[in-house]
Scaffold this active site. Structure first.
Site, PDB file in Angstrom:
ATOM      1  N   ARG A  34      -8.666  14.549   2.891  1.00 27.13           N
ATOM      2  CA  ARG A  34      -8.474  15.174   4.336  1.00 27.13           C
ATOM      3  C   ARG A  34      -6.775  15.107   4.803  1.00 27.13           C
ATOM      4  O   ARG A  34      -6.215  14.411   3.888  1.00 27.13           O
ATOM      5  CB  ARG A  34      -9.168  14.444   5.267  1.00 27.13           C
ATOM      6  N   HIS A  54       0.884  -1.197   0.014  1.00 19.50           N
ATOM      7  CA  HIS A  54      -0.122  -0.053  -0.094  1.00 19.50           C
ATOM      8  C   HIS A  54       0.970   1.345   0.014  1.00 19.50           C
ATOM      9  O   HIS A  54       1.571   1.543   0.961  1.00 19.50           O
ATOM     10  CB  HIS A  54      -0.962  -0.112   1.374  1.00 19.50           C
ATOM     11  N   VAL A  67      -3.908  10.324   9.247  1.00 26.09           N
ATOM     12  CA  VAL A  67      -3.221  10.056  10.692  1.00 26.09           C
ATOM     13  C   VAL A  67      -1.662  10.091  10.490  1.00 26.09           C
ATOM     14  O   VAL A  67      -0.980  10.401  11.176  1.00 26.09           O
ATOM     15  CB  VAL A  67      -3.684   8.572  10.921  1.00 26.09           C
TER      16      VAL A  67
HETATM   17  P1  ADP Z   1     -11.282   1.577   2.580  1.00 27.43           P
HETATM   18  O1  ADP Z   1     -11.697   3.034   2.518  1.00 27.43           O
HETATM   19  O2  ADP Z   1     -12.184   0.849   3.248  1.00 27.43           O
HETATM   20  O3  ADP Z   1     -10.084   1.659   3.655  1.00 27.43           O
HETATM   21  P2  ADP Z   1      -9.704   0.938   0.307  1.00 27.43           P
HETATM   22  O4  ADP Z   1     -10.153   0.740  -1.195  1.00 27.43           O
HETATM   23  O5  ADP Z   1      -8.614   1.904   0.612  1.00 27.43           O
HETATM   24  O6  ADP Z   1     -10.700   0.737   1.437  1.00 27.43           O
HETATM   25  O7  ADP Z   1      -8.888  -0.650   0.655  1.00 27.43           O
HETATM   26  C1  ADP Z   1      -8.366  -0.943   1.936  1.00 27.43           C
HETATM   27  C2  ADP Z   1      -7.479  -2.051   2.025  1.00 27.43           C
HETATM   28  O8  ADP Z   1      -8.002  -3.144   1.287  1.00 27.43           O
HETATM   29  C3  ADP Z   1      -6.022  -1.829   0.940  1.00 27.43           C
HETATM   30  O9  ADP Z   1      -5.087  -1.016   1.523  1.00 27.43           O
HETATM   31  C4  ADP Z   1      -5.811  -3.226   0.717  1.00 27.43           C
HETATM   32  O10 ADP Z   1      -5.253  -3.816   1.902  1.00 27.43           O
HETATM   33  C5  ADP Z   1      -7.160  -3.956   0.278  1.00 27.43           C
HETATM   34  N1  ADP Z   1      -7.776  -3.993  -0.940  1.00 27.43           N
HETATM   35  C6  ADP Z   1      -8.342  -2.929  -1.536  1.00 27.43           C
HETATM   36  N2  ADP Z   1      -8.423  -3.163  -2.698  1.00 27.43           N
HETATM   37  C7  ADP Z   1      -7.809  -4.213  -3.055  1.00 27.43           C
HETATM   38  C8  ADP Z   1      -7.380  -4.903  -4.593  1.00 27.43           C
HETATM   39  N3  ADP Z   1      -7.875  -4.690  -5.585  1.00 27.43           N
HETATM   40  N4  ADP Z   1      -6.461  -5.959  -4.005  1.00 27.43           N
HETATM   41  C9  ADP Z   1      -6.203  -6.563  -3.166  1.00 27.43           C
HETATM   42  N5  ADP Z   1      -6.427  -5.822  -1.924  1.00 27.43           N
HETATM   43  C10 ADP Z   1      -7.103  -4.719  -1.815  1.00 27.43           C
END
Ligand code: ADP
Length: 447
Positions: free
Chosen positions: A291, A208, A294
């Site tokens: 925004r 990430h 953290v």
């Molecule tokens: P939220 O807004 O609920 O935090 P995100 O879209 O930012 O959702 O995703 C949060 C986490 O979920 C990511 O950091 C990753 O760990 C996992 N994730 C999201 N999309 C994928 C994907 N296409 N493949 C693998 N993991 C994913």
């Protein structure tokens, strides 16, 4: 510049914003629930207004009370921190209608990015690389099967209105697809009041990586480099660092440049974070947060720039204090989120902190609103502080982090400190060799 800023948040971030206001010579007002009357930021603010009982919906999420507090105290701007109303477009619109400045982007930009399907579409249009998947919401099984077959399994079903890692389901094969689609959609409906879901390729070993961006309010965009937040538990970040151990300078400049240009083209104003998954040298947009995050202090540590000062400057019409070429990256920084939780099961551990001692010395920053004798209320999230460590390089940063963790004392409650003491001695972590699943596997005893 503003005369008086109202801080619509609590805990460490309320204190963080208050400090920036004090440095800029701006008067501060804080709002608080009855559970937070003894909080540090309430003690340090110039004025405070109690806006309701402990449940967030009656206090920190109560827009009418917050607007009334602005009018009573004469605040000319509101800083929302993160969480609570920070990504609430209606709140931004209502403040604007009352001639109070929301320290953040426009309600319209919040709205676009708050809807993940719309956000992804916008990102694609702006030239940001996205995860392969459906073009919009997916409603029927047949369409889902066709798209999944096209992009290839495994796939992930995600809620358009999702947040906080909720409303996501993985389908490893076509046999899992029907159930995954149904459960994700039902969960999304129950949690967010919107059951729209979409399909994406599920990346198996990504990191990430997120890019800190800013729009200056005059149509220009800059980036402040990236943060690596791959160490997660249940999609929640636990440890964040900048720069990412996985990127080289060329990749950093490339993705940063794409993001800065997108922000300029969007006409975005204020701080934002563009989040990506990164696998095999490719970036895939997942969402944008409109925004302050953290984990913003790791970016501050390596750039030397106070991002809250910049937010306030931009919101007041003064633009950014820096241009892209002035933003230089220096050394390495790591943040550990210290939660009042059991370090293995992560069950919340509210109660009274009998003794609180923070580490010090070169390169150490602790952002926390708690103190010895502070009683942690059970109503809010369990973050009680953040330890941010900076060094000239990652090795020095890790050495300093290990020492700082040894010095940190929090008695009376359980915290996640012991987890970080374990992590800092782990070979994979020392090598920067981890993906978004590493921590879960480690906690399950598989790493
Ligand atoms: P939220 O807004 O609920 O935090 P995100 O879209 O930012 O959702 O995703 C949060 C986490 O979920 C990511 O950091 C990753 O760990 C996992 N994730 C999201 N999309 C994928 C994907 N296409 N493949 C693998 N993991 C994913």
């Amino acid at each position: 510049m503003f005369q008086k800023i109202l801080i619509a948040n609590r805990g460490e971030i309320a204190l963080r914003v208050l400090r920036a206001c004090k440095e800029l010579g701006i008067q501060t007002v804080v709002v608080h629930s009855t559970a937070d009357a003894d909080a540090m930021h309430v003690r340090l603010a110039d004025e405070s207004v109690c806006i309701g009982p402990p449940p967030s919906r009656d206090s920190y999420l109560n827009i009418h009370q917050i607007v009334a507090a602005c009018e009573i105290t004469g605040a000319d701007a509101v800083h929302p921190g993160y969480g609570f109303l920070s990504e609430n477009a209606k709140f931004a619109d209502i403040l604007a209608a009352h001639n109070i400045t929301f320290i953040g982007p426009s309600g319209d930009h919040i709205r676009i990015m708050g809807d993940k399907i719309e956000a992804k579409r916008t990102a694609k249009r702006l030239g940001i690389p996205v995860v392969p998947g459906s073009d919009g919401a997916v409603t029927d099984q047949k369409e889902a099967r066709r798209i999944a077959a096209e992009i290839g399994y495994p796939v992930i079903i995600k809620a358009s209105a999702g947040g906080g890692g909720r409303g996501m389901k993985v389908a490893l094969t076509e046999a899992d697809l029907e159930i995954a689609l149904q459960t994700a959609s039902t969960e999304a409906g129950a949690a967010f009041g919107d059951d729209a879901v979409y399909i994406e390729k599920y990346l198996e070993k990504p990191r990430h990586i997120e890019v800190q961006v800013f729009g200056d309010g005059f149509g220009r965009g800059v980036h402040f480099g990236e943060r690596d937040c791959s160490l997660q538990r249940r999609h929640q970040k636990v440890w964040e660092e900048a720069p990412s151990p996985a990127l080289n300078a060329e990749e950093r400049a490339r993705i940063g440049g794409i993001c800065a240009k997108a922000i300029a083209d969007l006409g975005y104003s204020g701080a934002g974070t563009i989040e990506f998954l990164y696998e095999n040298g490719e970036f895939y947009f997942i969402e944008m947060n409109t925004r302050l995050q953290v984990e913003h202090p790791v970016t501050e540590a390596i750039t030397g720039i106070d991002l809250v000062h910049e937010q306030i400057r931009v919101a007041s019409g003064g633009g950014l204090s820096v241009k892209q070429e002035d933003i230089k990256f220096n050394g390495h920084a790591i943040e550990c989120r210290i939660n009042a939780e059991d370090p293995r099961t992560f069950t919340p551990s509210p109660g009274t902190i009998t003794h609180f001692h923070t580490p010090g010395g070169l390169g150490i920053r602790v952002d926390s609103g708690v103190y010895s004798g502070y009683k942690i209320p059970p109503y809010y999230d369990s973050l009680i502080g953040k330890l941010i460590v900076h060094g000239r390089n990652r090795v020095e940063c890790m050495m300093r982090l290990r020492r700082a963790l040894d010095e940190f004392v929090v008695d009376g409650i359980k915290t996640t400190l012991p987890l970080f003491r374990d992590l800092v001695g782990n070979a994979d972590i020392a090598n920067g060799d981890y993906d978004i699943h590493w921590l879960e596997k480690y906690l399950a005893g598989e790493e």
